[in-house]
Design a protein around this motif. Structure first.
Motif, PDB file in Angstrom:
ATOM      1  N   UNK A   1      10.613  -1.880 -52.609  1.00 20.19           N
ATOM      2  CA  UNK A   1       9.374  -2.058 -53.367  1.00 20.19           C
ATOM      3  C   UNK A   1       8.943  -0.714 -53.942  1.00 20.19           C
ATOM      4  N   UNK A   2       9.082  -0.511 -55.254  1.00 19.28           N
ATOM      5  CA  UNK A   2       8.785   0.802 -55.847  1.00 19.28           C
ATOM      6  C   UNK A   2       7.300   1.027 -56.101  1.00 19.28           C
ATOM      7  N   UNK A   3       6.654   1.709 -55.151  1.00 15.46           N
ATOM      8  CA  UNK A   3       5.229   2.032 -55.259  1.00 15.46           C
ATOM      9  C   UNK A   3       5.080   3.549 -55.168  1.00 15.46           C
ATOM     10  N   UNK A   4       4.443   4.169 -56.160  1.00 11.56           N
ATOM     11  CA  UNK A   4       4.294   5.627 -56.183  1.00 11.56           C
ATOM     12  C   UNK A   4       2.965   6.007 -55.521  1.00 11.56           C
ATOM     13  N   UNK A   5       2.978   6.060 -54.202  1.00 12.95           N
ATOM     14  CA  UNK A   5       1.725   6.273 -53.463  1.00 12.95           C
ATOM     15  C   UNK A   5       1.271   7.726 -53.420  1.00 12.95           C
TER      16      UNK A   5
ATOM     17  N   UNK B   1       0.703  -4.235 -53.237  1.00 15.58           N
ATOM     18  CA  UNK B   1       2.108  -4.481 -53.607  1.00 15.58           C
ATOM     19  C   UNK B   1       2.753  -5.486 -52.647  1.00 15.58           C
ATOM     20  N   UNK B   2       2.471  -5.346 -51.363  1.00 17.87           N
ATOM     21  CA  UNK B   2       3.055  -6.264 -50.375  1.00 17.87           C
ATOM     22  C   UNK B   2       2.502  -7.675 -50.561  1.00 17.87           C
ATOM     23  N   UNK B   3       1.221  -7.779 -50.851  1.00 19.01           N
ATOM     24  CA  UNK B   3       0.646  -9.098 -51.122  1.00 19.01           C
ATOM     25  C   UNK B   3       1.316  -9.742 -52.329  1.00 19.01           C
ATOM     26  N   UNK B   4       1.628  -8.922 -53.329  1.00 14.52           N
ATOM     27  CA  UNK B   4       2.262  -9.429 -54.540  1.00 14.52           C
ATOM     28  C   UNK B   4       3.668  -9.949 -54.255  1.00 14.52           C
ATOM     29  N   UNK B   5       4.481  -9.159 -53.562  1.00  9.40           N
ATOM     30  CA  UNK B   5       5.868  -9.598 -53.323  1.00  9.40           C
ATOM     31  C   UNK B   5       5.914 -10.775 -52.351  1.00  9.40           C
ATOM     32  N   UNK B   6       4.959 -10.822 -51.419  1.00  4.93           N
ATOM     33  CA  UNK B   6       4.963 -11.942 -50.462  1.00  4.93           C
ATOM     34  C   UNK B   6       4.501 -13.241 -51.114  1.00  4.93           C
TER      35      UNK B   6
ATOM     36  N   UNK C   1      -5.980   8.643 -50.393  1.00  4.00           N
ATOM     37  CA  UNK C   1      -7.018   7.687 -50.012  1.00  4.00           C
ATOM     38  C   UNK C   1      -6.825   6.301 -50.619  1.00  4.00           C
ATOM     39  N   UNK C   2      -6.195   6.214 -51.795  1.00  2.45           N
ATOM     40  CA  UNK C   2      -5.948   4.913 -52.410  1.00  2.45           C
ATOM     41  C   UNK C   2      -4.615   4.307 -51.960  1.00  2.45           C
ATOM     42  N   UNK C   3      -3.781   5.125 -51.338  1.00  2.00           N
ATOM     43  CA  UNK C   3      -2.419   4.693 -51.021  1.00  2.00           C
ATOM     44  C   UNK C   3      -2.354   3.441 -50.156  1.00  2.00           C
ATOM     45  N   UNK C   4      -3.148   3.331 -49.085  1.00  2.00           N
ATOM     46  CA  UNK C   4      -3.050   2.122 -48.263  1.00  2.00           C
ATOM     47  C   UNK C   4      -3.399   0.859 -49.048  1.00  2.00           C
ATOM     48  N   UNK C   5      -4.410   0.950 -49.897  1.00  2.00           N
ATOM     49  CA  UNK C   5      -4.812  -0.226 -50.695  1.00  2.00           C
ATOM     50  C   UNK C   5      -3.736  -0.577 -51.717  1.00  2.00           C
ATOM     51  N   UNK C   6      -3.134   0.451 -52.314  1.00  2.00           N
ATOM     52  CA  UNK C   6      -2.058   0.225 -53.278  1.00  2.00           C
ATOM     53  C   UNK C   6      -0.868  -0.446 -52.593  1.00  2.00           C
ATOM     54  N   UNK C   7      -0.512   0.045 -51.409  1.00  2.00           N
ATOM     55  CA  UNK C   7       0.627  -0.508 -50.683  1.00  2.00           C
ATOM     56  C   UNK C   7       0.344  -1.947 -50.247  1.00  2.00           C
ATOM     57  N   UNK C   8      -0.838  -2.199 -49.735  1.00  2.00           N
ATOM     58  CA  UNK C   8      -1.209  -3.572 -49.344  1.00  2.00           C
ATOM     59  C   UNK C   8      -1.127  -4.504 -50.537  1.00  2.00           C
TER      60      UNK C   8
ATOM     61  N   UNK D   1      26.541  -1.993 -48.795  1.00  2.00           N
ATOM     62  CA  UNK D   1      25.240  -2.658 -48.783  1.00  2.00           C
ATOM     63  C   UNK D   1      24.846  -3.021 -50.202  1.00  2.00           C
ATOM     64  N   UNK D   2      23.930  -3.983 -50.301  1.00  2.00           N
ATOM     65  CA  UNK D   2      23.362  -4.381 -51.589  1.00  2.00           C
ATOM     66  C   UNK D   2      21.837  -4.347 -51.477  1.00  2.00           C
ATOM     67  N   UNK D   3      21.204  -3.806 -52.529  1.00  5.53           N
ATOM     68  CA  UNK D   3      19.751  -3.619 -52.521  1.00  5.53           C
ATOM     69  C   UNK D   3      19.136  -4.371 -53.696  1.00  5.53           C
ATOM     70  N   UNK D   4      18.124  -5.144 -53.414  1.00 10.68           N
ATOM     71  CA  UNK D   4      17.355  -5.808 -54.471  1.00 10.68           C
ATOM     72  C   UNK D   4      16.084  -5.006 -54.712  1.00 10.68           C
ATOM     73  N   UNK D   5      15.855  -4.638 -55.976  1.00 11.99           N
ATOM     74  CA  UNK D   5      14.670  -3.864 -56.348  1.00 11.99           C
ATOM     75  C   UNK D   5      13.645  -4.813 -56.955  1.00 11.99           C
ATOM     76  N   UNK D   6      12.495  -4.927 -56.318  1.00  8.69           N
ATOM     77  CA  UNK D   6      11.436  -5.764 -56.878  1.00  8.69           C
ATOM     78  C   UNK D   6      10.958  -5.181 -58.207  1.00  8.69           C
ATOM     79  N   UNK D   7      10.751  -6.044 -59.175  1.00  7.56           N
ATOM     80  CA  UNK D   7      10.170  -5.615 -60.449  1.00  7.56           C
ATOM     81  C   UNK D   7       8.652  -5.832 -60.361  1.00  7.56           C
ATOM     82  N   UNK D   8       7.951  -4.746 -60.162  1.00  5.68           N
ATOM     83  CA  UNK D   8       6.503  -4.803 -60.019  1.00  5.68           C
ATOM     84  C   UNK D   8       5.827  -4.482 -61.346  1.00  5.68           C
ATOM     85  N   UNK D   9       4.583  -4.908 -61.529  1.00  7.39           N
ATOM     86  CA  UNK D   9       3.827  -4.465 -62.708  1.00  7.39           C
ATOM     87  C   UNK D   9       3.780  -2.941 -62.757  1.00  7.39           C
TER      88      UNK D   9
END
Length: 417
Positions: free
Chosen positions: A106-110, A132-137, A123-130, A51-59
């Motif tokens: 998507x590397x997010x430390x929730x 990140x997903x908005x950013x990559x999309x 409590x902040x995790x859902x907003x953080x995850x949303x 398999x091959x994995x692409x790692x998103x580079x997030x802020x």
């Protein structure tokens, strides 16, 4: 008189048990045993090249900066999300070309938002995850092709992507809607539970490999403790009336066996905790607020037969590790009979479980070592992802097609992060 009766029974049992074990050893060489059948083959699979994995580079605000604020995140039982990110950045499975990727990460430390006591606040995790997903999309086309069906996320919270440490609240929340199509890699596993969706990969919690290594004692040290447990039996602060915490299973252990000489159980956590586990035959692994805990990892590493008390638990890498063969499962309702259940197990069965636990590949699969090693938990995650390939053509959406509802979920989760 009652306590002396228990002491007498305990002495008699231990003497008989040791005699039977030693007699059995005379005719059976004590060694490791390879895991037979498909489980052993899966455990020793090599995912490299499959398999091959692409790692998103997030802020860095989604990962590195969070860790810089609190480095305790590196050592708590939710740290797999950090180490998996580090592993993938230098792994041979990583590709810098997203067009050839099988999976997207998507590397997010929730879980790295800790209280003074070191517990993660979700409590902040859902907003953080949303966020990140908005950013990559928005910045890459790959999420929108499948709405996450070829993406995987590490969600090592108590109840995974339900993002709450209390089960009632977690069930009420459910899995974050935007993650409904993604593959979730999580420590939480319980059959028929809203916080475990089909296709998730259940992993062990993080336990520090180097720390455990420094506490190893000689392999031939006698296992003179029959049953061992250290931890809470009641959580008065969060469950003042009792019965809710651990669904009463831990309380039942204490109430039934606190005076039983076969049971070395206490709320105290001694400096010899790891050494004591290596001197024990059985280590209790009961549920707490969630069905899993690092005790499971510790028991396997230290060759102590895990006694799993958590109805419907889904255990880590269950397709690779033969939990039924190395552990003992006790229904929560049967905890009052725990002494009878454990003393009834034949010595030859105990010895076989110990030989299987002594297999290095079994131990390796439960750890996230630095640096990574063949067959470790990182590679078991990759094996799980590789076995899901190729993706079914149905996961790819038609241009403009939408399946997920971006405004679904709790109002508080929709606020910007």
């Amino acid at each position: 008189m009652e306590i002396w009766r228990w002491v007498f029974i305990g002495i008699l049992f231990l003497a008989a048990f040791v005699v039977k074990i030693e007699a059995f050893k005379q005719g059976h060489r004590q060694s490791t045993e390879r895991i037979s059948g498909s489980a052993g083959d899966v455990l020793e699979d090599d995912p490299i090249g499959r398999l091959k994995v692409f790692v998103y580079e997030l802020p860095s605000k989604y990962n590195k900066k969070i860790l810089q604020k609190d480095e305790r995140c590196l050592n708590h039982m939710f740290a797999a999300e950090i180490y998996m990110h580090r592993f993938l950045l230098s792994s041979p499975v990583r590709t810098l070309n997203p067009e050839e990727a099988d999976w997207f990460y998507t590397p997010v430390y929730t879980t790295c938002d800790l209280t003074p006591n070191g517990l993660p606040l979700p409590f902040k995790s859902p907003r953080m995850m949303r966020s990140a997903i908005q950013l990559i999309s928005s910045n890459w086309p790959y999420w929108n092709r499948t709405e996450g069906a070829d993406h995987f996320f590490l969600v090592p919270h108590d109840f995974g992507a339900c993002f709450h440490y209390q089960e009632e609240k977690a069930i009420e929340r459910g899995i974050l809607p935007l993650l409904q199509r993604a593959t979730l890699v999580q420590t939480f596993g319980q059959r028929n539970h809203v916080c475990l969706k089909e296709g998730s990969i259940t992993i062990p919690p993080y336990a520090p490999p180097q720390k455990m290594q420094t506490h190893l004692i000689p392999e031939k040290t006698p296992r003179s403790i029959f049953v061992y447990f250290r931890g809470l039996f009641y959580d008065v602060g969060n469950d003042p009336e009792g019965g809710y915490y651990a669904r009463g299973a831990r309380a039942a252990v204490w109430e039934n066996f606190k005076d039983n000489p076969l049971f070395d159980i206490s709320t105290e956590h001694p400096t010899t905790y790891y050494e004591d586990m290596q001197r024990a035959v059985f280590c209790l692994c009961p549920l707490g607020w969630a069905p899993w805990s690092p005790r499971l990892v510790e028991a396997v590493i230290f060759g102590c037969i895990p006694v799993i008390i958590a109805d419907d638990i889904v255990l880590p890498f269950a397709d690779a590790i033969p939990w039924e063969e190395i552990g003992v499962f006790v229904d929560e309702k049967d905890v009052p009979n725990l002494d009878t259940i454990l003393t009834s197990i034949p010595p030859e069965v105990i010895l076989r479980k110990q030989r299987l636990l002594a297999n290095p590949s079994m131990k390796q699969a439960m750890l996230f070592p630095q640096p990574a090693q063949p067959g470790d938990a990182f590679h078991q995650v990759l094996n799980g992802l590789a076995r899901k390939l190729p993706h079914d053509k149905s996961v790819y959406l038609k241009p403009g097609e939408k399946v997920l509802h971006w405004t679904a979920g709790l109002v508080g989760d929709l606020k910007p992060w």
